[in-house]
Design a protein around this motif. Sequence first.
Motif, PDB file in Angstrom:
ATOM      1  N   LEU A  43       0.827  -1.213   0.000  1.00 40.37           N
ATOM      2  CA  LEU A  43       0.000   0.000   0.000  1.00 40.37           C
ATOM      3  C   LEU A  43       0.858   1.259   0.000  1.00 40.37           C
ATOM      4  O   LEU A  43       1.773   1.404   0.787  1.00 40.37           O
ATOM      5  N   SER A  44       0.550   2.129  -0.908  1.00 40.09           N
ATOM      6  CA  SER A  44       1.160   3.459  -0.946  1.00 40.09           C
ATOM      7  C   SER A  44       0.213   4.363  -1.732  1.00 40.09           C
ATOM      8  O   SER A  44      -0.559   3.887  -2.565  1.00 40.09           O
ATOM      9  N   PRO A  45       0.245   5.664  -1.467  1.00 44.17           N
ATOM     10  CA  PRO A  45      -0.676   6.577  -2.148  1.00 44.17           C
ATOM     11  C   PRO A  45      -0.588   6.464  -3.671  1.00 44.17           C
ATOM     12  O   PRO A  45       0.497   6.454  -4.239  1.00 44.17           O
ATOM     13  N   GLY A  46      -1.737   6.328  -4.299  1.00 43.96           N
ATOM     14  CA  GLY A  46      -1.804   6.300  -5.750  1.00 43.96           C
ATOM     15  C   GLY A  46      -1.457   4.977  -6.398  1.00 43.96           C
ATOM     16  O   GLY A  46      -1.559   4.840  -7.614  1.00 43.96           O
ATOM     17  N   ARG A  47      -1.051   3.980  -5.636  1.00 41.81           N
ATOM     18  CA  ARG A  47      -0.645   2.706  -6.241  1.00 41.81           C
ATOM     19  C   ARG A  47      -1.847   1.857  -6.655  1.00 41.81           C
ATOM     20  O   ARG A  47      -1.820   1.205  -7.696  1.00 41.81           O
ATOM     21  N   PHE A  48      -2.883   1.825  -5.811  1.00 44.39           N
ATOM     22  CA  PHE A  48      -4.078   1.028  -6.105  1.00 44.39           C
ATOM     23  C   PHE A  48      -5.317   1.899  -6.006  1.00 44.39           C
ATOM     24  O   PHE A  48      -5.364   2.850  -5.235  1.00 44.39           O
ATOM     25  N   ASP A  49      -6.319   1.525  -6.797  1.00 46.64           N
ATOM     26  CA  ASP A  49      -7.593   2.228  -6.754  1.00 46.64           C
ATOM     27  C   ASP A  49      -8.556   1.568  -5.772  1.00 46.64           C
ATOM     28  O   ASP A  49      -9.488   2.207  -5.292  1.00 46.64           O
TER      29      ASP A  49
END
Length: 123
Positions: A43-49
């Motif tokens: 998990l990291s910002p912008g990696r998954f919707d």
Amino acid sequence: MPKRRILCVSFDRMVSENRCTALRQAGYEVTATTDVTEALELLSPGRFDAVIVGHRFPPEEKYLLAVEAEEKSNTRVILVCGSATRESEIPTTSRVYALEGSEGLVSALSALFPAEARSQIAA
């Protein structure tokens, strides 16, 4: 429009493969893991919707993953609910719940991303 990226966290590798196949056929880019610790690291910002969390994990692991997805990366969470899942096991941060099965997951993702769902139907 770029494909939506989904992190699929399932307890069982076979279930994970089936879910991933269905989601890829529906037009999503999918990363899969059977380990909550690995999912948290991914998990990291912008990696998954969106993050799909299987129902066979202990309640505290589902809760931790849902909270971390929301707080760490502002990622929407779909919690797959098995028939034995009690409401108290569902993290309050989860925004959408899907019934067991690939059709339920695709339907839940369509609810999260309605513009993409409309464009897939039109294609």
